[in-house]
Scaffold this motif. Structure first.
Motif, short mmCIF file in Angstrom:
data_model
loop_
_atom_site.label_atom_id
_atom_site.label_comp_id
_atom_site.label_asym_id
_atom_site.label_seq_id
_atom_site.Cartn_x
_atom_site.Cartn_y
_atom_site.Cartn_z
N TYR A 235 4.08 119.94 169.10
CA TYR A 235 4.18 118.52 169.42
C TYR A 235 2.94 117.82 168.89
O TYR A 235 1.83 118.36 168.96
N LEU A 236 3.16 116.62 168.33
CA LEU A 236 2.01 115.81 167.92
C LEU A 236 2.42 114.35 168.01
O LEU A 236 3.38 113.92 167.34
N SER A 237 1.72 113.60 168.86
CA SER A 237 2.13 112.20 169.07
C SER A 237 2.02 111.38 167.78
O SER A 237 2.74 110.39 167.60
N CYS A 238 1.13 111.79 166.86
CA CYS A 238 0.97 111.01 165.63
C CYS A 238 2.20 111.07 164.73
O CYS A 238 2.38 110.19 163.87
N ILE A 239 3.04 112.09 164.89
CA ILE A 239 4.26 112.12 164.07
C ILE A 239 5.20 111.00 164.48
O ILE A 239 5.74 110.26 163.63
N SER A 240 5.38 110.82 165.78
CA SER A 240 6.21 109.70 166.24
C SER A 240 5.55 108.37 165.87
O SER A 240 6.23 107.38 165.54
N LEU A 241 4.22 108.35 165.88
CA LEU A 241 3.49 107.13 165.49
C LEU A 241 3.86 106.72 164.06
O LEU A 241 4.14 105.56 163.76
N VAL A 242 3.90 107.72 163.17
CA VAL A 242 4.19 107.44 161.77
C VAL A 242 5.68 107.12 161.57
O VAL A 242 6.04 106.17 160.87
N ASP A 243 6.54 107.92 162.23
CA ASP A 243 7.97 107.82 161.95
C ASP A 243 8.67 106.67 162.68
O ASP A 243 9.58 106.07 162.13
N PHE B 193 -3.64 101.24 159.54
CA PHE B 193 -2.42 100.64 158.98
C PHE B 193 -2.83 99.97 157.69
O PHE B 193 -3.77 99.16 157.68
N ASP B 194 -2.15 100.30 156.58
CA ASP B 194 -2.49 99.57 155.36
C ASP B 194 -1.67 98.28 155.30
O ASP B 194 -0.88 97.99 156.19
N VAL B 195 -1.88 97.48 154.24
CA VAL B 195 -1.27 96.13 154.21
C VAL B 195 0.23 96.14 154.43
O VAL B 195 0.77 95.20 155.00
N ASP B 196 0.92 97.19 153.92
CA ASP B 196 2.37 97.17 154.16
C ASP B 196 2.78 98.07 155.32
O ASP B 196 3.90 98.58 155.35
N TRP B 197 1.88 98.20 156.28
CA TRP B 197 2.17 98.83 157.56
C TRP B 197 2.38 100.34 157.49
O TRP B 197 2.86 100.95 158.43
N GLN B 198 2.03 100.96 156.33
CA GLN B 198 2.03 102.42 156.30
C GLN B 198 0.84 102.88 157.12
O GLN B 198 -0.23 102.30 157.03
N VAL B 199 1.03 103.96 157.92
CA VAL B 199 -0.07 104.37 158.78
C VAL B 199 -0.68 105.67 158.24
O VAL B 199 0.03 106.56 157.76
N HIS B 200 -2.00 105.72 158.24
CA HIS B 200 -2.73 106.90 157.75
C HIS B 200 -3.46 107.56 158.91
O HIS B 200 -4.17 106.87 159.65
N LEU C 92 -5.73 97.50 159.00
CA LEU C 92 -6.31 97.48 160.35
C LEU C 92 -6.58 98.92 160.79
O LEU C 92 -5.69 99.77 160.74
N THR C 93 -7.84 99.17 161.16
CA THR C 93 -8.20 100.51 161.64
C THR C 93 -8.38 100.46 163.15
O THR C 93 -9.02 99.55 163.67
N LEU C 94 -7.77 101.43 163.82
CA LEU C 94 -7.76 101.44 165.28
C LEU C 94 -8.04 102.85 165.77
O LEU C 94 -7.88 103.81 165.02
N VAL C 95 -8.38 102.94 167.04
CA VAL C 95 -8.52 104.25 167.66
C VAL C 95 -7.31 104.48 168.56
O VAL C 95 -6.95 103.59 169.34
N VAL C 96 -6.65 105.62 168.39
CA VAL C 96 -5.52 105.95 169.28
C VAL C 96 -5.77 107.30 169.93
O VAL C 96 -6.55 108.12 169.44
N GLU C 97 -5.05 107.51 171.03
CA GLU C 97 -5.11 108.80 171.69
C GLU C 97 -4.08 109.71 171.01
O GLU C 97 -2.93 109.32 170.85
N CYS C 98 -4.51 110.88 170.60
CA CYS C 98 -3.62 111.79 169.88
C CYS C 98 -3.28 112.97 170.80
O CYS C 98 -4.16 113.73 171.19
N ARG C 99 -2.00 113.08 171.14
CA ARG C 99 -1.62 114.13 172.10
C ARG C 99 -0.95 115.30 171.37
O ARG C 99 -0.12 115.08 170.49
N THR C 100 -1.29 116.50 171.78
CA THR C 100 -0.60 117.68 171.26
C THR C 100 0.36 118.23 172.32
O THR C 100 1.07 119.19 172.08
N ASP C 101 0.34 117.59 173.50
CA ASP C 101 1.28 117.92 174.57
C ASP C 101 1.66 116.59 175.22
O ASP C 101 0.76 115.83 175.62
#
Ligand SMILES: [Zn+2]
Length: 388
Positions: free
Chosen positions: A68-76, A44-51, A23-32
């Motif tokens: 700070y990068l919101s995508c790190i919390s998104l992945v972790d 998200f690939d089939v086993d929910w790993q996020v790219h 599933l490909t989505l658009v997210v807001e990416c914050r650096t602050d």
């Protein structure tokens, strides 16, 4: 018995991010964390790993220096939380629930700081509803509620999941018109309902919503429920069995069927089973006290209802001591007696106390005997007979 009905869910695979898999989505990416950010795609690939489009290794180093990068919390954090939550939203997994008492349902793994911590829910539906609540997942994973809620909605939309089931062939397997929707709210997939019906009573009538709920959350195996259905052909007895399944059913799967062969109220059978009594105990009691088996069973049930589990031999002693076979201990009198002797260095069990009470027929004399260390009805009777 298997894990709360999970064994029969083999036809349901885990939910993937979309029906096609990824599933490909658009997210807001914050650096602050306090400022809006730019939007970009993630997948998200089939086993929910996020790219993400980031070089996360480099971003992690920056993070160590105060970036700070919101995508790190998104992945972790967010992606693992979403992967689990999605299974509940898609009803691909049952939430793990425990029942305590009649109207107390708890999550098997309550989350510290969430309303489920130390609190129970009145019904399995309410507990399952809470297990899908975003706030529960936010408390557990410490993620942004806004981000998780958006992603959960995106996944649900991709699969066309709503709060209602719509038309489904499993509707005909549930007795109540809205039953399949109620079961969906309680976390049960229609395919799961169909699997349970197939495994328990494949050519049988539609079964009540309550039956499926019990089968899902109270731990009876489908094989055992099928044996009850084959032996009784009775929907109400089957539902009762799903809701009163106990340890004795697990160690002795035939015990309940043997009890059902006697004409006893179902409530008495459930009480007897919860005390671990098999029909053989009633037969033994009937033999030593010269009464019929049904009456002996109801005598044992009366004792068990007061929280006491005497053996047939104990009740035979009472019979020889002249105690009326219709005598049943009063739970309140036994409570009082137990409170009376609570301080003793060697305290009697509740059953011992109640047996001595049956001999003396009054709390004060029973307490006096127990204080002397006389815990057996036979010795209690001898002592009483020796007292002028
Ligand atoms: Zn919670």
């Amino acid at each position: 018995m298997g894990e709360a009905g999970l064994a029969s869910r083999e036809s349901l695979s885990l939910l993937t991010p979309s029906p096609d898999g990824p599933l490909t989505l658009v997210v807001e990416c914050r650096t602050d964390p306090r400022k809006r950010g730019d939007a970009h795609q993630i997948t998200f690939d089939v086993d929910w790993q996020v790219h993400t489009p980031h070089d996360l290794e480099a971003e992690r180093i920056a993070l160590a220096f105060g970036g700070y990068l919101s995508c790190i919390s998104l992945v972790d954090q967010v992606a693992p939380a979403l992967a689990e939550l999605a299974q509940l939203i898609g009803r691909r997994r049952l939430p793990a629930l425990h029942r305590r008492g009649n109207q107390e349902w708890r999550l098997a793994l309550p989350v510290v700081g969430c309303r489920c911590e130390g609190k129970s829910f009145r019904t399995p539906e309410l507990a399952a509803f809470h297990a899908r609540d975003i706030r529960h997942w936010v408390a557990q994973y410490g993620v942004s509620a806004r981000v998780l809620a958006h992603l959960a909605e995106d996944v649900a939309r991709a699969h066309g999941i709503t709060e209602w089931v719509g038309s489904h062939p499993a509707r005909s397997l549930v007795r109540e018109g809205s039953g399949l929707d109620d079961l969906w709210q309680a976390g049960l997939h229609p395919e799961y309902v169909a699997d349970v019906h197939q495994a328990v009573w494949c050519d049988g009538p539609p079964l009540p919503t309550r039956f499926y709920l019990g089968a899902a959350y109270l731990g009876a195996s489908c094989d055992w429920l099928a044996a009850i259905a084959r032996a009784t052909f009775d929907v109400d007895v089957l539902t009762w069995a799903a809701w009163t399944v106990c340890d004795l059913d697990r160690t002795d799967p035939d015990a309940r069927l043997q009890w059902l062969g006697l004409r006893l109220p179902l409530r008495d059978i459930a009480v007897l089973m919860s005390g671990g009594y098999t029909r053989a105990s009633a037969e033994q009691l009937a033999e030593v006290t010269h009464q019929d088996v049904t009456r002996a069973a109801s005598q044992l049930a009366g004792w068990q209802a007061a929280g006491c589990t005497p053996g047939p031999g104990d009740l035979a002693v009472l019979s020889r001591a002249g105690v009326d076979p219709w005598y049943r201990p009063s739970p309140r009198a036994v409570d009082r007696l137990m409170a009376d002797v609570a301080g003793l260095r060697a305290a009697p069990t509740r059953t011992q106390a109640a047996l001595v009470l049956a001999v003396t027929q009054n709390v004060r004399s029973a307490a006096a005997l127990l204080r002397l260390g006389i815990f057996e009805p036979f010795a209690a009777n001898l002592t009483l007979e020796g007292t002028p």
